[in-house]
Design a protein around this motif. Structure first.
Motif, short mmCIF file in Angstrom:
data_model
loop_
_atom_site.label_atom_id
_atom_site.label_comp_id
_atom_site.label_asym_id
_atom_site.label_seq_id
_atom_site.Cartn_x
_atom_site.Cartn_y
_atom_site.Cartn_z
N ALA A 1 17.41 39.22 58.63
CA ALA A 1 16.21 39.81 58.03
C ALA A 1 16.55 40.48 56.72
N GLY A 2 15.63 40.42 55.79
CA GLY A 2 15.84 41.00 54.48
C GLY A 2 15.59 42.50 54.45
N THR A 3 16.02 43.11 53.38
CA THR A 3 15.80 44.55 53.19
C THR A 3 15.21 44.78 51.81
N GLY A 4 14.28 43.92 51.42
CA GLY A 4 13.65 44.04 50.12
C GLY A 4 12.57 45.09 50.13
N HIS A 5 11.63 44.99 49.17
CA HIS A 5 10.55 45.98 49.05
C HIS A 5 9.77 46.11 50.34
N THR A 6 9.43 44.97 50.94
CA THR A 6 8.80 44.96 52.25
C THR A 6 9.59 43.99 53.10
N SER A 7 10.25 44.46 54.13
CA SER A 7 11.10 43.56 54.90
C SER A 7 10.58 43.44 56.32
N GLY A 8 10.94 42.37 56.98
CA GLY A 8 10.49 42.16 58.34
C GLY A 8 11.39 41.17 59.03
N ASP A 9 10.92 40.57 60.11
CA ASP A 9 11.74 39.62 60.82
C ASP A 9 11.75 38.30 60.08
N SER A 10 12.47 37.35 60.62
CA SER A 10 12.61 36.04 59.99
C SER A 10 11.39 35.18 60.28
N PRO A 11 11.17 34.15 59.48
CA PRO A 11 10.03 33.27 59.73
C PRO A 11 10.20 32.49 61.02
N SER A 12 9.11 31.99 61.54
CA SER A 12 9.14 31.18 62.75
C SER A 12 10.09 30.00 62.57
N PRO A 13 10.97 29.75 63.54
CA PRO A 13 11.86 28.59 63.44
C PRO A 13 11.10 27.29 63.29
N ILE A 14 9.91 27.20 63.91
CA ILE A 14 9.10 25.99 63.79
C ILE A 14 8.63 25.81 62.35
N LEU A 15 8.13 26.90 61.74
CA LEU A 15 7.68 26.80 60.36
C LEU A 15 8.84 26.56 59.41
N LEU A 16 9.97 27.18 59.70
CA LEU A 16 11.15 26.95 58.88
C LEU A 16 11.52 25.46 58.90
N SER A 17 11.51 24.87 60.09
CA SER A 17 11.83 23.45 60.22
C SER A 17 10.83 22.59 59.44
N ARG A 18 9.54 22.93 59.54
CA ARG A 18 8.52 22.18 58.80
C ARG A 18 8.71 22.34 57.29
N ALA A 19 9.03 23.55 56.87
CA ALA A 19 9.21 23.81 55.44
C ALA A 19 10.42 23.06 54.90
N LYS A 20 11.51 23.02 55.65
CA LYS A 20 12.69 22.29 55.21
C LYS A 20 12.42 20.80 55.15
N ALA A 21 11.64 20.31 56.11
CA ALA A 21 11.27 18.89 56.09
C ALA A 21 10.41 18.59 54.86
N ALA A 22 9.50 19.52 54.54
CA ALA A 22 8.64 19.34 53.35
C ALA A 22 9.48 19.37 52.08
N LEU A 23 10.47 20.24 52.04
CA LEU A 23 11.35 20.31 50.87
C LEU A 23 12.08 18.98 50.68
N ASP A 24 12.52 18.39 51.78
CA ASP A 24 13.21 17.11 51.70
C ASP A 24 12.24 16.00 51.25
N THR A 25 11.03 16.03 51.81
CA THR A 25 10.03 15.01 51.47
C THR A 25 9.63 15.08 50.00
N HIS A 26 9.46 16.30 49.49
CA HIS A 26 8.94 16.49 48.13
C HIS A 26 10.02 16.93 47.15
N LYS A 27 11.28 16.63 47.44
CA LYS A 27 12.37 17.12 46.60
C LYS A 27 12.27 16.65 45.15
N ALA A 28 11.61 15.52 44.94
CA ALA A 28 11.46 15.05 43.58
C ALA A 28 10.41 15.83 42.81
N ARG A 29 9.54 16.55 43.52
CA ARG A 29 8.46 17.31 42.88
C ARG A 29 8.81 18.78 42.66
N VAL A 30 9.93 19.23 43.21
CA VAL A 30 10.33 20.63 43.07
C VAL A 30 11.73 20.70 42.47
#
Length: 207
Positions: free
Chosen positions: A30-59
């Motif tokens: 977990a981060g300790t930035g201006h507003t910190s909290g727990d980590s993101p959902s592992p399910i959403l993290l997995s979806r986000a990483k898959a999206a990053l791989d899918t759209h890697k040419a666009r980012v």
């Protein structure tokens, strides 16, 4: 120092120096930035990483993910900046759209990509250029999927908003709602704009 504390300290120390070889090797802290909290959902993290791989040419930025976890209520910090190099995450308050929460319950009940819905859209976005709008310095978003491909036409953007703050949470148990945009506290927007730079992938969804 007790055995348990020594073990925890040793593991934390190793985590600080170890850099994952791939995004899939990340272990969250977990981060300790201006507003910190727990980590993101592992399910959403997995979806986000898959999206990053899918759209890697666009980012361009493959070292950071921005994840909006709309499974959580608006009173909770639920917008995560995840450093893919070391697994560090920092969380912030973020508003959702009125059309996603008509009764203003503080929870996202539905997503929409429809013009005039004033709802939040789920899916992967490429963060676009900076501009000065009615709320001040803001950043455009480009929807990369059929469920959010109207983001630019709907003017769904990142912007600061007066209705995102701790005072409202203390008074009414939730923050205000946007017209579908990702709205942040005035005190957080500078850090958001600095880190969620053009070319970053933003992923929004709920589980």
């Amino acid at each position: 120092m007790g055995r348990r504390q020594f073990f925890h300290t040793a593991v934390a120390g190793l985590a600080m120096v170890a850099t994952p070889s791939t995004a899939g090797d990340i272990i969250f802290r977990a981060g300790t930035g201006h507003t910190s909290g727990d980590s993101p959902s592992p399910i959403l993290l997995s979806r986000a990483k898959a999206a990053l791989d899918t759209h890697k040419a666009r980012v361009r930025n493959h070292d950071l993910l921005a994840i909006a976890d709309f499974s959580k209520p608006s009173r909770d910090p639920r917008f995560y900046l995840v450093d893919l190099r070391n697994g560090h995450s920092t969380s912030f308050l973020v508003a959702h759209g009125k059309g996603s929460d008509p009764a203003h319950s503080g929870w996202v009940h539905n997503f929409s990509n429809t013009h005039g819905s004033e709802a939040t859209s789920a899916g992967a976005y490429a963060v676009g250029e900076t501009y000065i709008g009615q709320y001040g310095e803001s950043r455009r978003l480009i929807g990369l999927e059929p469920q959010n491909d109207q983001a630019e036409a709907r003017a769904i953007v990142i912007h600061p908003a007066w209705y995102v703050n701790q005072t409202l949470i203390q008074e009414q148990g939730k923050i205000g709602r946007s017209q579908g945009c990702f709205a942040f506290a005035q005190s957080d927007i500078a850090q958001i704009l600095q880190r969620v730079a053009p070319g970053t992938l933003l992923y929004a969804d709920k589980v």
